[in-house]
Design an enzyme around this catalytic site. Structure first.
Site, PDB file in Angstrom:
ATOM      1  N   TYR A 184      61.223  56.323  61.314  1.00 21.34           N
ATOM      2  CA  TYR A 184      60.106  57.046  60.697  1.00 21.34           C
ATOM      3  C   TYR A 184      60.700  58.351  60.197  1.00 21.34           C
ATOM      4  O   TYR A 184      61.333  59.081  60.964  1.00 21.34           O
ATOM      5  CB  TYR A 184      59.006  57.331  61.720  1.00 21.34           C
ATOM      6  CG  TYR A 184      58.020  56.197  61.848  1.00 21.34           C
ATOM      7  CD1 TYR A 184      57.358  55.715  60.720  1.00 21.34           C
ATOM      8  CD2 TYR A 184      57.749  55.611  63.072  1.00 21.34           C
ATOM      9  CE1 TYR A 184      56.453  54.660  60.820  1.00 21.34           C
ATOM     10  CE2 TYR A 184      56.845  54.565  63.176  1.00 21.34           C
ATOM     11  CZ  TYR A 184      56.201  54.102  62.046  1.00 21.34           C
ATOM     12  OH  TYR A 184      55.319  53.073  62.137  1.00 21.34           O
ATOM     13  N   ASP A 242      55.706  51.601  54.992  1.00 18.71           N
ATOM     14  CA  ASP A 242      54.313  51.174  54.828  1.00 18.71           C
ATOM     15  C   ASP A 242      53.352  51.967  55.703  1.00 18.71           C
ATOM     16  O   ASP A 242      52.218  51.558  55.920  1.00 18.71           O
ATOM     17  CB  ASP A 242      54.169  49.670  55.129  1.00 18.71           C
ATOM     18  CG  ASP A 242      54.610  49.307  56.541  1.00 18.71           C
ATOM     19  OD1 ASP A 242      54.886  50.222  57.345  1.00 18.71           O
ATOM     20  OD2 ASP A 242      54.685  48.097  56.841  1.00 18.71           O
ATOM     21  N   HIS A 302      53.322  45.198  58.520  1.00 23.04           N
ATOM     22  CA  HIS A 302      53.279  45.996  59.758  1.00 23.04           C
ATOM     23  C   HIS A 302      52.383  45.310  60.808  1.00 23.04           C
ATOM     24  O   HIS A 302      51.566  45.939  61.477  1.00 23.04           O
ATOM     25  CB  HIS A 302      52.737  47.398  59.419  1.00 23.04           C
ATOM     26  CG  HIS A 302      53.170  48.496  60.348  1.00 23.04           C
ATOM     27  ND1 HIS A 302      53.925  49.568  59.933  1.00 23.04           N
ATOM     28  CD2 HIS A 302      52.928  48.720  61.660  1.00 23.04           C
ATOM     29  CE1 HIS A 302      54.120  50.396  60.955  1.00 23.04           C
ATOM     30  NE2 HIS A 302      53.533  49.895  62.013  1.00 23.04           N
TER      31      HIS A 302
HETATM   32  O1  173 Z   1      52.043  50.286  64.409  1.00 17.93           O
HETATM   33  C1  173 Z   1      52.126  51.314  65.059  1.00 17.93           C
HETATM   34  O2  173 Z   1      51.389  51.530  66.023  1.00 17.93           O
HETATM   35  C2  173 Z   1      53.104  52.296  64.643  1.00 17.93           C
HETATM   36  O3  173 Z   1      53.938  51.976  63.878  1.00 17.93           O
HETATM   37  C3  173 Z   1      53.065  53.676  65.145  1.00 17.93           C
HETATM   38  C4  173 Z   1      53.226  54.710  64.252  1.00 17.93           C
HETATM   39  C5  173 Z   1      53.166  56.003  64.711  1.00 17.93           C
HETATM   40  C6  173 Z   1      52.950  56.266  66.042  1.00 17.93           C
HETATM   41  C7  173 Z   1      52.813  55.229  66.938  1.00 17.93           C
HETATM   42  C8  173 Z   1      52.880  53.929  66.481  1.00 17.93           C
END
Ligand code: 173
Length: 502
Positions: free
Chosen positions: A239, A267, A360
């Site tokens: 991320y 995404d 996702h």
């Molecule tokens: O799918 C999710 O829950 C995920 O990708 C996510 C994104 C940010 C924080 C926690 C989970």
């Protein structure tokens, strides 16, 4: 501030909303000013005011959440844990009932397929963990479509081939893998099991498969890399942080530690609405904080733990950033979450190593097509426009979402995927049975591959070709397909709002 060593007694005095200190992993933090900001609500922090909150903190926060969110002057120092009084954790009736169900789990030998893990996990996980892992966007049409899409593809097997020996091992981004699947990234593993993602690392090491380490793992990145055995390959899911210096440091650290592929999630500039999860959070809210049908203080808690830990994700990420990523690392870069051929083509033209065709796990944009459906148009268009054939060493295609059987994987391979990502089934496997569960899941995949390759007439992965499937209905969203009773009996319907009890 110079690090001090505090005593449990001193800390225990700061146990109110006016002065609230907590202990996490032997460190003391002044969270008084943070209380109204805490996305999980102030109530849960106040429960641990003046006490050790580590056990409560661990499952729902990545290891550095507290240090990243509190200014350094609020880091008060360390504590000699022997001076800290243990928190008496009250075991609720619901927890006792859950513990009983844990003791009633069937032996692993009775777990015959991946659906079974989900059925057991649902009964033995905490409600919060189940809601977080199982939930998906909006009306949860997409999560179900991900699985159903595989039912629109049928095989055209070949016969009279000597299938005495079959081999389903492959290479993913040049790394050997005993199976054409990888364990894809999912956040917050400790919600399901105290060892969190370590269950996956250890099982992957034993079975020769590749784990994609999530940015938002409950275990620290280094812990997961340290747990790998010699020769075990790992990927990293990224991320991207709005503070690019943080991302650069993380990526370069990962490369130094031997990570073999960088999967940038594209995404999720904002988290989708996952209402099962949201409803759970709302019910967990302190009634004192909910007045006049609205939450009293200014923080939007509608996304619970996920929102809390996702605020760093850069919504400004753009194609123009790709050259920068290429400049900071030599790892192969793959975009995770591509949903149409146009973007796959842009990724190819940008010189990337591949794309994951994914929505996702149905958790982001509702009505984004399944990865397996997108695969069909990506293969056709990249062939037509760039003369590519698949599987392709230089530009690899991956899909994830909805995979429960080796036949699902074989369909994706036939259509041009290099490998398939599997997420929730492994989460359910370790939530129900720890590392042993993940190992059993991998063994089930192995057994299913062996049999299905023989029945398909394919002795190696390279013999699984497009002619072995009929995917002519893949784009038909209204055809009726046979329902999958195991899958459907696991699927838990969403609930409407209910009157509050008075
Ligand atoms: O799918 C999710 O829950 C995920 O990708 C996510 C994104 C940010 C924080 C926690 C989970």
């Amino acid at each position: 501030m110079a690090a001090r060593t505090l005593t449990g007694k001193e800390i225990a005095e700061h146990n109110t909303r006016e002065s609230c200190w907590i202990i996490v992993h032997g460190k003391v933090y002044d969270v008084t000013e943070f209380l109204p900001e805490h996305p999980g609500g102030s109530k849960i922090i106040l429960k641990y005011a003046g006490k050790d909150a580590t056990a409560e903190y661990d499952p729902i926060h990545p290891p550095n959440a507290i240090t990243d969110n509190l200014p350094p002057e609020k880091h008060l120092g360390s504590v000699d844990l022997s001076t800290v009084q243990k928190v008496e954790v009250e075991i609720s009736d619901e927890d006792k009932a859950r513990q009983l169900r844990v003791s009633q789990r069937p032996p692993l030998s009775e777990i015959l397929n991946l659906h079974d893990f989900e059925a057991i996990a649902r009964q033995v996980m905490t409600e919060k963990a189940w809601a977080y892992y199982s939930s998906a966007a909006d009306d949860e049409i997409t999560i179900r479509e991900n699985h159903a899409a595989y039912h629109r593809i049928w095989f055209r097997p070949r016969i009279l081939r000597n299938v005495t020996n079959v081999d389903w091992s492959t290479r993913i981004l040049g790394q050997p893998s005993k199976l054409p699947i990888y364990i894809t990234a999912t956040a917050l593993g400790k919600l399901g099991h105290p060892d969190g993602e370590l269950n996956l690392t250890r099982a992957a090491g034993k079975h020769g498969v590749i784990q994609m380490i999530p940015t938002l793992a409950s275990c620290s990145f280094d812990e997961l890399v340290d747990a790998a055995v010699p020769g075990q390959s790992q990927f990293l899911q990224l991320y991207v942080n709005s503070d690019r210096a943080i991302t650069q440091k993380f990526v370069q650290h990962a490369e130094k530690r031997g990570i073999k592929g960088l999967f940038i999630t594209v995404d999720a500039p904002q988290l989708g609405r996952r209402e099962k999860d949201m409803r759970m959070k709302f019910e967990a809210e302190d009634p004192a904080e909910v007045t006049d049908n609205k939450v009293a203080d200014r923080v939007d808690r509608s996304q619970g733990a996920a929102r809390a830990i996702s605020s760093f994700i850069d919504t400004g990420l753009d194609w123009e950033d790709i050259p920068w990523f290429k400049s900071i690392t030599k790892m192969p870069i793959i975009l995770k979450g591509v949903q149409c051929w146009e973007d796959a083509l842009l990724a190819y033209d940008a010189g990337l190593a591949g794309v994951v065709l994914s929505n996702h796990g149905g958790r982001q944009l509702e009505f984004s097509r399944s990865g397996i459906e997108t695969l069909v148009e990506v293969v056709a268009n990249l062939k037509e426009k760039r003369g590519l054939t698949f599987p392709n060493e230089k530009f690899q295609l991956f899909v994830d979402g909805g995979v429960r059987r080796a036949t699902d994987v074989l369909k994706a391979i036939a259509l041009g995927a290099t490998a398939v990502g599997v997420g929730r089934p492994f989460l359910y496997a370790f939530s129900a049975y720890g590392q042993d569960g993940v190992e059993r899941a991998l063994q089930i995949f192995n057994d299913e591959f062996e049999m299905n390759m023989r029945l398909l007439g394919a002795r190696t992965i390279s013999e699984i070709v497009p002619e072995m499937v009929d995917a002519s209905s893949i784009h038909q969203h209204i055809v009726s397909v046979p329902t999958d009773r195991l899958y459907d009996s696991n699927y838990e319907s969403m609930q409407s709002a209910r009157l509050r009890e008075i």
